[in-house]
Design an enzyme around this catalytic site. Sequence first.
Site, mmCIF file in Angstrom:
data_model
loop_
_atom_site.group_PDB
_atom_site.id
_atom_site.type_symbol
_atom_site.label_atom_id
_atom_site.label_comp_id
_atom_site.label_asym_id
_atom_site.label_seq_id
_atom_site.Cartn_x
_atom_site.Cartn_y
_atom_site.Cartn_z
ATOM 1 N N LYS A 34 -17.543 -0.664 6.056
ATOM 2 C CA LYS A 34 -17.966 -1.608 5.027
ATOM 3 C C LYS A 34 -19.468 -1.558 4.759
ATOM 4 C CE LYS A 34 -17.300 -6.261 3.305
ATOM 5 N NZ LYS A 34 -16.760 -7.601 3.516
ATOM 6 N N MET B 13 24.473 8.714 2.565
ATOM 7 C CA MET B 13 24.335 9.957 3.327
ATOM 8 C C MET B 13 24.555 9.712 4.812
ATOM 9 S SD MET B 13 24.006 13.127 2.948
ATOM 10 C CE MET B 13 23.117 13.794 1.540
ATOM 11 N N PHE C 271 -11.508 -7.410 13.711
ATOM 12 C CA PHE C 271 -10.433 -7.856 12.818
ATOM 13 C C PHE C 271 -10.113 -6.761 11.797
ATOM 14 C CE2 PHE C 271 -9.105 -10.077 8.873
ATOM 15 C CZ PHE C 271 -7.860 -10.487 9.328
ATOM 16 N N GLN C 272 -8.845 -6.455 11.659
ATOM 17 C CA GLN C 272 -8.352 -5.423 10.742
ATOM 18 C C GLN C 272 -8.975 -4.057 11.003
ATOM 19 O OE1 GLN C 272 -8.389 -6.944 6.645
ATOM 20 N NE2 GLN C 272 -6.337 -7.745 7.002
ATOM 21 N N GLU D 224 0.813 -1.220 0.000
ATOM 22 C CA GLU D 224 0.000 0.000 0.000
ATOM 23 C C GLU D 224 0.848 1.273 0.000
ATOM 24 O OE1 GLU D 224 -0.569 -2.635 1.855
ATOM 25 O OE2 GLU D 224 -2.687 -3.190 1.716
#
Lengths: 163, 574
Positions: free
Chosen positions: B163, B482, B113-114, B51
Amino acid sequence: MRHIISILLENEPGALSRVVGLFSQRNFNIETLNVAPTEDPSLSRLTVTTVGDDRVIEQITKHLNKLIDVVKLVDLTEGNHIERELMLVKVKALGAARDEVKRTVDIFRAQIVDVTPSLYTVQITGDAAKLDAFLQAMAPVGILEVARTGVSGIARGDKVLSL
Amino acid sequence: MELLSGADMIARFLKDEGVEYIYGYPGGAALHIYDALFRQDSVKHILVRHEQAATHAADGYARASGKPGVVLVTSGPGATNAVTGIATAYMDSIPMVVLCGQVASHLIGEDAFQETDIVGVTRPIVKHSFSIRHPSEIPEVLKKAFYLASTGRPGPVVVDIPKDMTAPTERYEYIYPKKVKLRSYNPVTRGHTGQIKKAVELMLKAKRPVFYTGGGVVTGKASEGLTDLVKRLGFPITTTLMGIGAYPQSDRQSLGWLGMHGSYESNMAMHHADLIIAIGARFDDRVTNNTSKFCPTAKIIHVDVDPSSISKTVRADVPIVGPADSVISEMISLVQGHPIAHPEALAEWWEKIDGWRADRHGKLYEPSKQGEMLKSQEVVEALCRVTRGEAYVTTDVGQHQMFAAQYYKFDKPNRLITSGGLGTMGFGFPAAMGIKQNFPDDDVVCVTGEGSFQMMMQELSTCKQYGVGVKILNLNNASLGMVRQWQDLNYKSRHAHSYMESLPDFHMLIEAYGFTAITVTTQDELEPALERAFADKHELVFLDVKVDPFEHVYPMQVPLGSMRDMLLSKTERT
């Protein structure tokens, strides 16, 4: 310097957390915070007292104004204003101290709103300095619990914070 | 009257809003939306492999096209994986709309969940966020999200979508809202005329002026106006890293970019200037160095669309709140017909600047000799030659990023695409992917290092799926350059964890995805390899160039110093 900033805020879930989050995120101070709905149910009024020099206060007001949920704001300390805070205090009130507490309550034009054989619950309103002074006066007697609302304020005269 | 489910409304809205690409990754809470996308063919969904890459690809797309990038992720880990990309867009003021699936409303707060409070998680790194509370409000909320993301000072907007809001069984009336209003949001459309007049008066009277312009000119699409104004006045101009290309760097009036690793002449000119004309730049710490020693003799004009950027770190003498393009065009009309008051002083100023330029001419770095390892700087210079300075160059973060910005010459805005504010390693490759899809016939090259590339290299698979022909120039010094440079300078060369001991064989890795890889170790191999890489615009080619790990980026401002306090090489300083 101490500033009182009053904000008209969208009465939306999460709006308050954006304001509070901004202060911690940008390392600004919150001394007191007071929030409640207004006569317009879509708006809350939030009053925050904060401390900072002119540069910091300018940044605070600019960043607050940037929040989409902030509709309008005013720094009340820029002009004449009325500042009030309400405090409820439980103090010990036993023996001779019982009268002494009552006298001090009268001097401060506070009210005793609840009584038990051993304590008074006192309600007092005023600016923050007055409330501090009352607490100082009560300290030798014994303060058991303090609940302060935080400062609320409004401009004097014709100035109005509204849409 | 058209009745649509929440999910279909989202797909339909994206189409009506003119969205071409959406970058995302499916998951439970977003499945109704994915099903709606499946049943339409206007909006193309690009399936990334992580993502974070979706946000960077949308970000690259947004920077190159000027349109908001759109991301779709699921709840919980899908959304938290997107956080780095949201923060990247926020710091660089990039328009982006991130649609996040969320667990169903009745589960919110139950540690389902999630489930993640993504509105809470992203609160400090978004311009604004919304939570959908009823399917019928989807069109209006989405319109607000796009409006907020792309107007004023642009930025990412998160829309959290439980949802049940997208359930296929519940249908509501859909009307595309052409316009939305927010009572608390009115971005300024023009600057204060009195202030602009005051600024122009100072400009005309200045003896040692410098334009200092930033990303606001690029995102504000004001490059043409800026170029006109700067040419009319004949003043020198330096840009921030984010502002590179807003004024053609090949022009004599361009001093390059300024700040920590900016050009010697830029930083010297800023320090000695009597007037700084800052437009769409925010005086950040990588530019100003120590603010108390910043430009001691200069008055400061500061134009910015965001009032909170003005006088944040450096006090402006003439603050102007307004978008770069309209303020600049007002400045042009005020300058017209009014010659500058001190042309002789300006000529002297240029003499001084040309002197600084001459000081460093030919001394910026030492090119490699036959048999030595290649220097990153000369690789970027060769890249610039082969692509005629016309490619879209994305970078990751570190030495290679600075070298790309220093040695590629940009004459157009939006051509250097880099994570300037947040400094996100892993940004470059997915960003290049997003750009290439929008500009398939242009050269798009990601200049990266083996450290940064490994943070997002899973996207090779995405490129394979969609045939994305970006070029990847891996400046491989087998170390976090760096970090190593700072360790050399500040930690007596104790290289704590800046060495990459077990690098993959990039050649084999790239070939495993079916792409072409070329390994370059010598000067003779360099240009032919670059020519080969850019021969076919639609082929992904990976160049693994082994470069000198001992090289440092210079100039480098001395910490806590003024603009002019710089290390110029390992042995020289100002």
